[in-house]
Design a protein around this motif. Structure first.
Motif, PDB file in Angstrom:
ATOM      1  N   SER A  82     -18.465  -8.998  -0.809  1.00  0.00           N
ATOM      2  CA  SER A  82     -17.579 -10.158  -0.980  1.00  0.00           C
ATOM      3  C   SER A  82     -16.253  -9.745  -1.618  1.00  0.00           C
ATOM      4  CB  SER A  82     -18.265 -11.245  -1.799  1.00  0.00           C
ATOM      5  OG  SER A  82     -18.499 -10.802  -3.117  1.00  0.00           O
ATOM      6  N   GLU A  83     -16.293  -8.826  -2.570  1.00  0.00           N
ATOM      7  CA  GLU A  83     -15.045  -8.322  -3.161  1.00  0.00           C
ATOM      8  C   GLU A  83     -14.208  -7.599  -2.111  1.00  0.00           C
ATOM      9  OE1 GLU A  83     -15.991  -5.839  -6.484  1.00  0.00           O
ATOM     10  OE2 GLU A  83     -16.269  -7.542  -7.840  1.00  0.00           O
ATOM     11  N   SER A  84     -14.871  -6.830  -1.274  1.00  0.00           N
ATOM     12  CA  SER A  84     -14.164  -6.109  -0.215  1.00  0.00           C
ATOM     13  C   SER A  84     -13.537  -7.083   0.773  1.00  0.00           C
ATOM     14  CB  SER A  84     -15.139  -5.167   0.497  1.00  0.00           C
ATOM     15  OG  SER A  84     -14.536  -4.551   1.589  1.00  0.00           O
ATOM     16  N   ILE A  85     -14.268  -8.125   1.129  1.00  0.00           N
ATOM     17  CA  ILE A  85     -13.744  -9.130   2.068  1.00  0.00           C
ATOM     18  C   ILE A  85     -12.541  -9.840   1.467  1.00  0.00           C
ATOM     19  CG2 ILE A  85     -14.271 -11.372   3.118  1.00  0.00           C
ATOM     20  CD1 ILE A  85     -17.092 -10.288   3.667  1.00  0.00           C
ATOM     21  N   SER A  86     -12.633 -10.225   0.212  1.00  0.00           N
ATOM     22  CA  SER A  86     -11.504 -10.919  -0.411  1.00  0.00           C
ATOM     23  C   SER A  86     -10.288 -10.007  -0.512  1.00  0.00           C
ATOM     24  CB  SER A  86     -11.889 -11.478  -1.781  1.00  0.00           C
ATOM     25  OG  SER A  86     -12.222 -10.426  -2.655  1.00  0.00           O
ATOM     26  N   GLU A  87     -10.509  -8.733  -0.798  1.00  0.00           N
ATOM     27  CA  GLU A  87      -9.400  -7.773  -0.851  1.00  0.00           C
ATOM     28  C   GLU A  87      -8.760  -7.613   0.526  1.00  0.00           C
ATOM     29  OE1 GLU A  87      -6.623  -5.163  -2.283  1.00  0.00           O
ATOM     30  OE2 GLU A  87      -8.017  -6.388  -3.440  1.00  0.00           O
ATOM     31  N   LEU A  88      -9.596  -7.525   1.560  1.00  0.00           N
ATOM     32  CA  LEU A  88      -9.065  -7.403   2.918  1.00  0.00           C
ATOM     33  C   LEU A  88      -8.313  -8.667   3.338  1.00  0.00           C
ATOM     34  CD1 LEU A  88     -12.030  -5.584   4.703  1.00  0.00           C
ATOM     35  CD2 LEU A  88      -9.796  -4.639   4.122  1.00  0.00           C
ATOM     36  N   GLN A  89      -8.781  -9.840   2.897  1.00  0.00           N
ATOM     37  CA  GLN A  89      -8.073 -11.083   3.203  1.00  0.00           C
ATOM     38  C   GLN A  89      -6.719 -11.111   2.511  1.00  0.00           C
ATOM     39  OE1 GLN A  89     -11.021 -13.982   2.024  1.00  0.00           O
ATOM     40  NE2 GLN A  89     -11.832 -14.160   4.114  1.00  0.00           N
ATOM     41  N   ARG A  90      -6.667 -10.626   1.279  1.00  0.00           N
ATOM     42  CA  ARG A  90      -5.371 -10.560   0.578  1.00  0.00           C
ATOM     43  C   ARG A  90      -4.420  -9.609   1.309  1.00  0.00           C
ATOM     44  NH1 ARG A  90      -8.583 -10.960  -4.214  1.00  0.00           N
ATOM     45  NH2 ARG A  90      -8.810  -8.699  -4.308  1.00  0.00           N
ATOM     46  N   LYS A  91      -4.959  -8.472   1.755  1.00  0.00           N
ATOM     47  CA  LYS A  91      -4.124  -7.530   2.497  1.00  0.00           C
ATOM     48  C   LYS A  91      -3.659  -8.137   3.810  1.00  0.00           C
ATOM     49  CE  LYS A  91      -6.028  -3.201   0.707  1.00  0.00           C
ATOM     50  NZ  LYS A  91      -6.763  -1.973   1.055  1.00  0.00           N
ATOM     51  N   GLU A  92      -4.550  -8.864   4.494  1.00  0.00           N
ATOM     52  CA  GLU A  92      -4.181  -9.501   5.761  1.00  0.00           C
ATOM     53  C   GLU A  92      -3.053 -10.511   5.541  1.00  0.00           C
ATOM     54  OE1 GLU A  92      -6.234 -12.183   9.306  1.00  0.00           O
ATOM     55  OE2 GLU A  92      -7.127 -12.131   7.320  1.00  0.00           O
TER      56      GLU A  92
ATOM     57  N   ALA B  51      -0.856 -10.549   3.133  1.00  0.00           N
ATOM     58  CA  ALA B  51       0.378  -9.826   2.804  1.00  0.00           C
ATOM     59  C   ALA B  51       1.001  -9.232   4.064  1.00  0.00           C
ATOM     60  CB  ALA B  51       0.085  -8.726   1.788  1.00  0.00           C
ATOM     61  N   ILE B  52       0.174  -8.706   4.953  1.00  0.00           N
ATOM     62  CA  ILE B  52       0.689  -8.125   6.197  1.00  0.00           C
ATOM     63  C   ILE B  52       1.277  -9.212   7.084  1.00  0.00           C
ATOM     64  CG2 ILE B  52      -0.036  -7.007   8.352  1.00  0.00           C
ATOM     65  CD1 ILE B  52      -1.922  -5.279   6.645  1.00  0.00           C
ATOM     66  N   GLN B  53       0.622 -10.385   7.148  1.00  0.00           N
ATOM     67  CA  GLN B  53       1.159 -11.482   7.947  1.00  0.00           C
ATOM     68  C   GLN B  53       2.497 -11.956   7.395  1.00  0.00           C
ATOM     69  OE1 GLN B  53      -2.007 -14.373   7.944  1.00  0.00           O
ATOM     70  NE2 GLN B  53      -2.988 -13.483   9.753  1.00  0.00           N
TER      71      GLN B  53
ATOM     72  N   LEU C 279       9.660  -9.698   8.924  1.00  0.00           N
ATOM     73  CA  LEU C 279      10.283  -8.760   9.862  1.00  0.00           C
ATOM     74  C   LEU C 279      10.703  -9.462  11.150  1.00  0.00           C
ATOM     75  CD1 LEU C 279       7.987  -5.635   9.394  1.00  0.00           C
ATOM     76  CD2 LEU C 279      10.342  -5.919   8.616  1.00  0.00           C
ATOM     77  N   ALA C 280       9.885 -10.399  11.630  1.00  0.00           N
ATOM     78  CA  ALA C 280      10.248 -11.152  12.834  1.00  0.00           C
ATOM     79  C   ALA C 280      11.512 -11.974  12.582  1.00  0.00           C
ATOM     80  CB  ALA C 280       9.097 -12.057  13.248  1.00  0.00           C
TER      81      ALA C 280
END
Length: 186
Positions: free
Chosen positions: A86-96, A98-100, A106-107
């Motif tokens: 769950s910590e990994s998923i939340s970290e990946l969601q935060r990264k997603e 930020a990337i969006q 950039l767009a």
């Protein structure tokens, strides 16, 4: 002088304690060794039981106890695993996210640059038109003749001049066709 005597007594007391413990360890070391050896043997036996070895010597009650210990350990391991996932998923969601956000930024920058480039090209084109003496951007196009249905019953005044312009256009285009496409010259 009293401080010196106090320090002497403390050091001598500590030295006496050290000497006293050095004389007793011979008996204590053998007891400590036997105690630690028994503990190691018990831990090795439990380890073998946890690994599923040497289970024949266990009674039903001991097997049930072992099963309960293993179930508790599995539950603890699964909860730790789920927590890490769950910590990994939340970290990946935060990264997603930020990337969006970065992608959107950039767009937007690309659109802004495209607009500025388009505006620069328009202004450059407008300056070129002014240098050539043309007033409007569509002045290079020939005027379109009015629709024949609107000119019912009379002749259009500029019809003759329009015909002359078309002939001039045809004459100017004819040499291009003849030099590039030889079969139109005949």
């Amino acid at each position: 002088m009293e401080k010196i005597l106090e320090r002497y007594e403390r050091y001598s007391y500590a030295e006496r304690q050290l000497v006293a413990t050095e004389s007793q360890p011979q008996g204590n070391w053998s007891m400590e060794y036997n105690r630690l050896k028994a503990k190691v043997d018990l831990l090795q036996k439990n380890h073998r039981h946890y690994m599923g070895e040497d289970l024949d010597s266990l009674s039903l009650k001991e097997l049930q106890n072992l099963e309960q210990q293993l179930d508790t350990a599995i539950k603890h391991i699964r909860s730790k695993k789920n927590h890490l996932i769950s910590e990994s998923i939340s970290e990946l969601q935060r990264k997603e996210k930020a990337i969006q956000e970065q992608n959107a930024m950039l767009a937007k920058q690309i659109k802004d640059r495209e607009k500025t480039v388009a505006q620069a090209q328009q202004s450059q084109w407008g300056q070129q038109q002014q240098q050539l003496g043309l007033n409007t951007p569509t002045s290079f196009l020939l005027p379109q003749p009015p629709h024949p249905c609107l000119n019912i019953g009379g002749t259009y005044q500029e019809e003759a001049t329009d015909q002359v312009r078309r002939n001039e256009l045809d004459l100017t285009l004819e040499p291009i066709y003849t030099c590039h496409l030889g079969y139109f010259a005949a």
